[in-house]
Design a protein around this motif. Structure first.
Motif, PDB file in Angstrom:
ATOM      1  N   ALA A 508     -14.954 -93.525 -19.783  1.00 34.66           N
ATOM      2  CA  ALA A 508     -15.834 -93.237 -18.651  1.00 34.66           C
ATOM      3  C   ALA A 508     -15.222 -93.674 -17.341  1.00 34.66           C
ATOM      4  CB  ALA A 508     -17.177 -93.938 -18.865  1.00 34.66           C
ATOM      5  N   ASN A 509     -15.750 -93.104 -16.255  1.00 30.78           N
ATOM      6  CA  ASN A 509     -15.364 -93.518 -14.909  1.00 30.78           C
ATOM      7  C   ASN A 509     -16.461 -94.399 -14.321  1.00 30.78           C
ATOM      8  OD1 ASN A 509     -12.861 -92.153 -14.858  1.00 30.78           O
ATOM      9  ND2 ASN A 509     -13.897 -90.211 -14.440  1.00 30.78           N
ATOM     10  N   ASP A 510     -17.397 -93.787 -13.611  1.00 27.24           N
ATOM     11  CA  ASP A 510     -18.471 -94.567 -13.006  1.00 27.24           C
ATOM     12  C   ASP A 510     -19.669 -94.698 -13.935  1.00 27.24           C
ATOM     13  OD1 ASP A 510     -16.959 -94.849 -10.708  1.00 27.24           O
ATOM     14  OD2 ASP A 510     -17.754 -93.003  -9.819  1.00 27.24           O
ATOM     15  N   GLU A 511     -19.835 -93.704 -14.830  1.00 31.78           N
ATOM     16  CA  GLU A 511     -21.011 -93.713 -15.702  1.00 31.78           C
ATOM     17  C   GLU A 511     -20.639 -93.198 -17.081  1.00 31.78           C
ATOM     18  OE1 GLU A 511     -25.511 -92.715 -14.735  1.00 31.78           O
ATOM     19  OE2 GLU A 511     -24.381 -90.868 -15.128  1.00 31.78           O
ATOM     20  N   ILE A 512     -21.181 -93.856 -18.108  1.00 31.26           N
ATOM     21  CA  ILE A 512     -20.943 -93.435 -19.495  1.00 31.26           C
ATOM     22  C   ILE A 512     -21.885 -92.281 -19.809  1.00 31.26           C
ATOM     23  CG2 ILE A 512     -21.074 -94.135 -21.907  1.00 31.26           C
ATOM     24  CD1 ILE A 512     -20.413 -96.994 -20.985  1.00 31.26           C
ATOM     25  N   GLN A 513     -21.315 -91.137 -20.182  1.00 34.74           N
ATOM     26  CA  GLN A 513     -22.083 -89.939 -20.494  1.00 34.74           C
ATOM     27  C   GLN A 513     -22.100 -89.700 -21.994  1.00 34.74           C
ATOM     28  OE1 GLN A 513     -23.736 -88.298 -18.228  1.00 34.74           O
ATOM     29  NE2 GLN A 513     -22.859 -89.219 -16.368  1.00 34.74           N
ATOM     30  N   LEU A 514     -22.979 -88.800 -22.409  1.00 35.93           N
ATOM     31  CA  LEU A 514     -23.142 -88.510 -23.830  1.00 35.93           C
ATOM     32  C   LEU A 514     -21.860 -87.964 -24.453  1.00 35.93           C
ATOM     33  CD1 LEU A 514     -25.262 -88.542 -26.064  1.00 35.93           C
ATOM     34  CD2 LEU A 514     -25.849 -86.186 -25.474  1.00 35.93           C
ATOM     35  N   ASN A 515     -21.102 -87.175 -23.683  1.00 38.35           N
ATOM     36  CA  ASN A 515     -19.888 -86.566 -24.225  1.00 38.35           C
ATOM     37  C   ASN A 515     -18.770 -87.581 -24.496  1.00 38.35           C
ATOM     38  OD1 ASN A 515     -19.742 -86.792 -21.299  1.00 38.35           O
ATOM     39  ND2 ASN A 515     -17.769 -85.740 -21.477  1.00 38.35           N
ATOM     40  N   HIS A 516     -18.951 -88.808 -24.058  1.00 39.34           N
ATOM     41  CA  HIS A 516     -17.942 -89.847 -24.332  1.00 39.34           C
ATOM     42  C   HIS A 516     -18.074 -90.422 -25.746  1.00 39.34           C
ATOM     43  CE1 HIS A 516     -18.006 -90.442 -19.726  1.00 39.34           C
ATOM     44  NE2 HIS A 516     -16.925 -89.736 -20.050  1.00 39.34           N
ATOM     45  N   PHE A 517     -19.213 -90.165 -26.399  1.00 41.07           N
ATOM     46  CA  PHE A 517     -19.470 -90.756 -27.715  1.00 41.07           C
ATOM     47  C   PHE A 517     -18.916 -89.877 -28.826  1.00 41.07           C
ATOM     48  CE2 PHE A 517     -22.608 -92.867 -25.093  1.00 41.07           C
ATOM     49  CZ  PHE A 517     -22.634 -94.154 -25.622  1.00 41.07           C
ATOM     50  N   ASN A 519     -18.934 -87.581 -32.238  1.00 43.10           N
ATOM     51  CA  ASN A 519     -19.845 -86.478 -32.564  1.00 43.10           C
ATOM     52  C   ASN A 519     -21.051 -86.937 -33.362  1.00 43.10           C
ATOM     53  OD1 ASN A 519     -18.313 -84.581 -31.203  1.00 43.10           O
ATOM     54  ND2 ASN A 519     -17.057 -84.092 -33.004  1.00 43.10           N
ATOM     55  N   TYR A 520     -20.845 -87.902 -34.300  1.00 46.18           N
ATOM     56  CA  TYR A 520     -21.977 -88.310 -35.140  1.00 46.18           C
ATOM     57  C   TYR A 520     -23.039 -89.066 -34.339  1.00 46.18           C
ATOM     58  CZ  TYR A 520     -19.164 -92.637 -35.498  1.00 46.18           C
ATOM     59  OH  TYR A 520     -18.422 -93.758 -35.233  1.00 46.18           O
ATOM     60  N   ILE A 521     -22.713 -89.518 -33.143  1.00 45.77           N
ATOM     61  CA  ILE A 521     -23.714 -90.098 -32.255  1.00 45.77           C
ATOM     62  C   ILE A 521     -24.371 -88.995 -31.421  1.00 45.77           C
ATOM     63  CG2 ILE A 521     -24.121 -91.689 -30.327  1.00 45.77           C
ATOM     64  CD1 ILE A 521     -23.518 -93.174 -32.847  1.00 45.77           C
ATOM     65  N   ILE A 522     -23.546 -88.066 -30.946  1.00 48.12           N
ATOM     66  CA  ILE A 522     -24.057 -86.977 -30.110  1.00 48.12           C
ATOM     67  C   ILE A 522     -25.059 -86.128 -30.881  1.00 48.12           C
ATOM     68  CG2 ILE A 522     -23.398 -84.890 -28.834  1.00 48.12           C
ATOM     69  CD1 ILE A 522     -20.696 -86.188 -28.279  1.00 48.12           C
ATOM     70  N   GLU A 523     -24.796 -85.927 -32.182  1.00 47.72           N
ATOM     71  CA  GLU A 523     -25.679 -85.092 -32.998  1.00 47.72           C
ATOM     72  C   GLU A 523     -27.093 -85.645 -33.084  1.00 47.72           C
ATOM     73  OE1 GLU A 523     -23.594 -84.875 -36.652  1.00 47.72           O
ATOM     74  OE2 GLU A 523     -22.050 -83.485 -35.898  1.00 47.72           O
ATOM     75  N   LEU A 524     -27.263 -86.940 -32.792  1.00 50.86           N
ATOM     76  CA  LEU A 524     -28.594 -87.541 -32.872  1.00 50.86           C
ATOM     77  C   LEU A 524     -29.509 -87.068 -31.751  1.00 50.86           C
ATOM     78  CD1 LEU A 524     -27.568 -91.210 -33.735  1.00 50.86           C
ATOM     79  CD2 LEU A 524     -28.519 -89.507 -35.300  1.00 50.86           C
ATOM     80  N   LYS A 525     -28.988 -86.369 -30.721  1.00 49.27           N
ATOM     81  CA  LYS A 525     -29.816 -85.919 -29.596  1.00 49.27           C
ATOM     82  C   LYS A 525     -30.815 -84.856 -30.032  1.00 49.27           C
ATOM     83  CE  LYS A 525     -26.666 -82.279 -27.984  1.00 49.27           C
ATOM     84  NZ  LYS A 525     -25.836 -81.791 -26.872  1.00 49.27           N
ATOM     85  N   GLU A 526     -30.562 -84.230 -31.210  1.00 47.18           N
ATOM     86  CA  GLU A 526     -31.484 -83.229 -31.712  1.00 47.18           C
ATOM     87  C   GLU A 526     -32.790 -83.847 -32.181  1.00 47.18           C
ATOM     88  OE1 GLU A 526     -29.393 -81.148 -34.711  1.00 47.18           O
ATOM     89  OE2 GLU A 526     -27.869 -80.335 -33.348  1.00 47.18           O
ATOM     90  N   ALA A 527     -32.795 -85.147 -32.355  1.00 47.44           N
ATOM     91  CA  ALA A 527     -34.030 -85.851 -32.740  1.00 47.44           C
ATOM     92  C   ALA A 527     -34.304 -86.937 -31.728  1.00 47.44           C
ATOM     93  CB  ALA A 527     -33.888 -86.434 -34.140  1.00 47.44           C
ATOM     94  N   PRO A 528     -34.735 -86.578 -30.487  1.00 46.70           N
ATOM     95  CA  PRO A 528     -34.934 -87.569 -29.427  1.00 46.70           C
ATOM     96  C   PRO A 528     -36.105 -88.488 -29.697  1.00 46.70           C
ATOM     97  CG  PRO A 528     -35.789 -85.440 -28.752  1.00 46.70           C
ATOM     98  CD  PRO A 528     -35.097 -85.220 -30.066  1.00 46.70           C
ATOM     99  N   LEU A 529     -36.079 -89.633 -29.090  1.00 44.82           N
ATOM    100  CA  LEU A 529     -37.153 -90.610 -29.218  1.00 44.82           C
ATOM    101  C   LEU A 529     -38.354 -90.175 -28.395  1.00 44.82           C
ATOM    102  CD1 LEU A 529     -35.194 -93.946 -28.825  1.00 44.82           C
ATOM    103  CD2 LEU A 529     -36.213 -93.070 -30.917  1.00 44.82           C
ATOM    104  N   PRO A 530     -39.567 -90.446 -28.849  1.00 48.46           N
ATOM    105  CA  PRO A 530     -40.746 -90.189 -28.033  1.00 48.46           C
ATOM    106  C   PRO A 530     -40.645 -90.967 -26.734  1.00 48.46           C
ATOM    107  CG  PRO A 530     -41.376 -90.656 -30.310  1.00 48.46           C
ATOM    108  CD  PRO A 530     -39.924 -90.942 -30.198  1.00 48.46           C
ATOM    109  N   LYS A 531     -40.960 -90.319 -25.607  1.00 47.87           N
ATOM    110  CA  LYS A 531     -40.759 -90.929 -24.309  1.00 47.87           C
ATOM    111  C   LYS A 531     -41.686 -92.093 -24.062  1.00 47.87           C
ATOM    112  CE  LYS A 531     -38.918 -86.790 -22.149  1.00 47.87           C
ATOM    113  NZ  LYS A 531     -39.080 -85.815 -21.042  1.00 47.87           N
ATOM    114  N   LYS A 532     -42.903 -92.021 -24.584  1.00 50.58           N
ATOM    115  CA  LYS A 532     -43.882 -93.046 -24.248  1.00 50.58           C
ATOM    116  C   LYS A 532     -43.649 -94.327 -25.032  1.00 50.58           C
ATOM    117  CE  LYS A 532     -47.585 -89.895 -22.894  1.00 50.58           C
ATOM    118  NZ  LYS A 532     -48.978 -89.441 -23.163  1.00 50.58           N
ATOM    119  N   GLU A 533     -43.433 -94.180 -26.337  1.00 50.18           N
ATOM    120  CA  GLU A 533     -43.355 -95.368 -27.186  1.00 50.18           C
ATOM    121  C   GLU A 533     -42.025 -96.098 -27.053  1.00 50.18           C
ATOM    122  OE1 GLU A 533     -44.313 -94.434 -31.149  1.00 50.18           O
ATOM    123  OE2 GLU A 533     -46.268 -93.573 -30.685  1.00 50.18           O
TER     124      GLU A 533
END
Length: 590
Positions: A508-517, A519-533
């Protein structure tokens, strides 16, 4: 004009000797018609005997003009009456050499106007010989005195005990440290034969018969209420003619040797409880238990998966304990070859086996004296060694391989394993009695997936650590990235998290982005956490196990591929032992 003497070291001895000798020749010297002079090879004035005042003077008012015409390298006089006297008749000067170490360094000169009495030749020869003897004797005596003083000061300042014997086996000297270690008074032992003092005198007397000494032998000195364990070396002493003079023995208490070696091999315990960052309730309770355990000498068993920080907890316990100033000796039970486990743990004596080190070797348990011994991966220890370990824990003594003397050792054990020892006991891979000895205080370190509230704290810690090492500003990380990290099952636990954060921080440069991780971490974005809880997705126990196993399998396959099939390198990167990797390969049919 005043002419002064030369100020070399030997000329100072010369003047002192001349002053002492002339006292014995006052009757002869008072009849001299002219003063006596002593000069060096360069015709430089050294001193003179004033016949009027009967004293030796180191300066004269006028230069000796006649001296420059006198040869100081005359042939030996062939006069049978005074054949050893060098003199010059035509110059009117009798010259007698004053020798130091058989070399004519100075010359006694007597100028005369009329032919002297033959007896004067003998008197001057006797005078010069006497002066030569006094100078040589004075230099030799001072040299011997200084050598003895230097030797004495060195022995007094030495941190080692020492004593010497003559060629008859009698003690001639013992320094203060030696008296302290052996609890003896030099006055009581000097002059006695070693057989009257030491039970092991036969080994001490070996150097009087052999052509060489020996190093680092263990000896025990028995006192009424104690036993003194020392490590001793012997040196044979010979003179310039290679003739036996005696021997010198250098020794230290075993605890001094242990401390010295432990300082070198001891693990640098840099971690304390303040270095363990957490937010979870489970870790808070664990730290409270660990602090309470640290104040005791009871054995501690830390059970947890690989990569959770078992050694970090062990170091923190050591540094919080009363043994914090003692050594912290780490033994990786999974990495020691089976044939060397016993000698590595308990040490060995000289000649215990082929290839044994001369003088023997101190084992890890001895090195831990007064401190802590950390048995990492205790579940990997061979079954036959477990009984010997149990005996050492019970008796608090060890016996070196090839030896027969039990050596008391004061240690505290912290053991760690990533195996379930109860299961290993059922499968007869681990002794039940040893388990009870180790499991006095049990600490179960939770895996990272069971304390996900600690992940944000650890992520920021690892970002800062990597940035500081790389000498660069710390990049920011988005909340979405942290939420994804909290969803991952972390089969490699904290070690795996640290490795991933190191990677993304470097990319990363100034900010760590999702594409820096990966693939097996990136694939978890398909099951996002509930925003409220703000909590991870709920998964039942059976699904959780399947997801974890699948993630672990994928991680092993990926790491094995990156390591080109090298299983040792794969195990190292995963933070597990090689035997654990083989078990997992078998389970997942890889």
């Amino acid at each position: 004009m005043i002419v002064t003497k030369q100020t070399s070291r030997s000329s100072k001895y010369l003047i002192t000797a001349f002053q002492e000798v002339v006292k014995n020749y006052e009757t002869l010297l008072k009849d001299l018609e002219i003063d006596l002079f002593i000069v060096n090879h360069d015709h430089s004035f050294i001193c003179q005997f004033n016949r009027g005042t009967i004293e030796v003077l180191d300066q004269i008012k006028e230069p000796l003009l006649w001296l420059k015409h006198v040869s100081l390298d005359l042939q030996i006089n062939t006069n049978p009456i005074a054949k050893d006297i060098k003199f010059s008749i035509d110059k009117g000067v009798i010259v007698c050499p004053i020798k130091i170490d058989h070399q004519a360094e100075y010359h006694l000169c007597y100028p005369y106007y009329k032919k002297p009495n033959p007896n004067l030749f003998f008197s001057l020869q006797l005078l010069s010989t006497h002066i030569s003897f006094r100078i040589t004797n004075q230099i030799n005596m001072e040299t011997i005195f200084l050598k003895n003083k230097y030797h004495e000061k060195i022995c007094v300042a030495s941190s080692e005990g020492s004593f010497t014997i003559n060629k008859f086996g009698e003690v001639t000297y013992m320094n203060l440290k030696g008296q302290e270690i052996l609890e003896m008074n030099a006055k009581d032992v000097i002059g006695k034969h070693v057989s009257e003092i030491f039970e092991h005198h036969n080994q001490l007397l070996e150097i009087l018969e052999s052509s060489h000494g020996w190093v680092n032998r263990d000896f025990f000195i028995y006192k009424p209420n104690k036993r003194i364990h020392i490590v001793k070396s012997a040196i044979r002493l010979e003179d310039d003619r290679k003739q036996l003079v005696g021997g010198i023995f250098l020794f230290r208490e075993i605890k001094t040797v242990r401390n010295f070696v432990a300082d070198i091999v001891s693990t640098n315990t840099v971690y304390t409880f303040d270095d363990i960052l957490f937010k979870s309730k489970s870790m808070e309770e664990l730290i409270q238990l660990a602090k309470a355990a640290a104040k005791t000498d009871s054995s501690i068993l830390i059970e947890s998966e690989s990569g959770t920080g078992k050694e970090l907890i062990a170091q923190a316990i050591h540094n919080y304990s009363n043994r914090c100033n003692g050594p912290f000796i780490t033994i990786d039970c999974s990495s020691i070859p089976r044939d060397l486990v016993e000698s590595e743990l308990f040490g060995y004596v000289q000649g215990a086996f082929t290839g044994a080190r001369k003088g023997g070797n101190i084992g890890k348990f001895e090195l831990s004296h007064g401190g802590t011994i950390f048995l990492d991966e205790i579940g990997e220890m061979p079954l036959d060694m477990q009984s010997k370990l149990l005996r050492a824990i019970q008796s608090r003594t060890i016996t070196r391989v090839g030896g027969n003397e039990p050596i008391p050792v004061d240690f505290r054990i912290i053991a760690a394993t990533n195996r379930k020892l109860e299961k290993e006991i059922q499968e007869r891979n681990f002794r039940l009695d040893l388990f009870y000895r180790l499991n006095v205080i049990h600490i179960a370190l939770p895996p990272l997936r069971e304390r996900i509230e600690d992940i944000p704290t650890l992520v920021h810690l690892f970002i800062e650590k990597t940035s500081k090492r790389e000498n660069r500003p710390s990049p920011k990380i988005t909340n979405h990235c942290i939420e994804l990290l909290q969803m991952y099952m972390w089969p490699g636990n904290v070690r795996e998290l640290e490795n991933i954060i190191e990677r993304v921080t470097i990319l990363a440069n100034d900010e760590i982005q999702l594409n820096h991780f990966p693939n097996y971490i990136i694939e978890l974005k398909e099951a996002p956490l509930p925003k409220k809880e703000k909590k991870p997705i709920h998964i039942d126990e059976q699904d959780s196990s399947m997801i974890r196993q699948n993630a672990e399998k994928q991680l092993i396959m990926k790491t094995l591929s990156e390591a080109n099939g090298n299983k040792s390198l794969t195990a190292k990167r995963l933070g597990i032992s090689r035997s654990s990797l083989y078990n997992k390969l078998k389970i997942y049919n890889l």
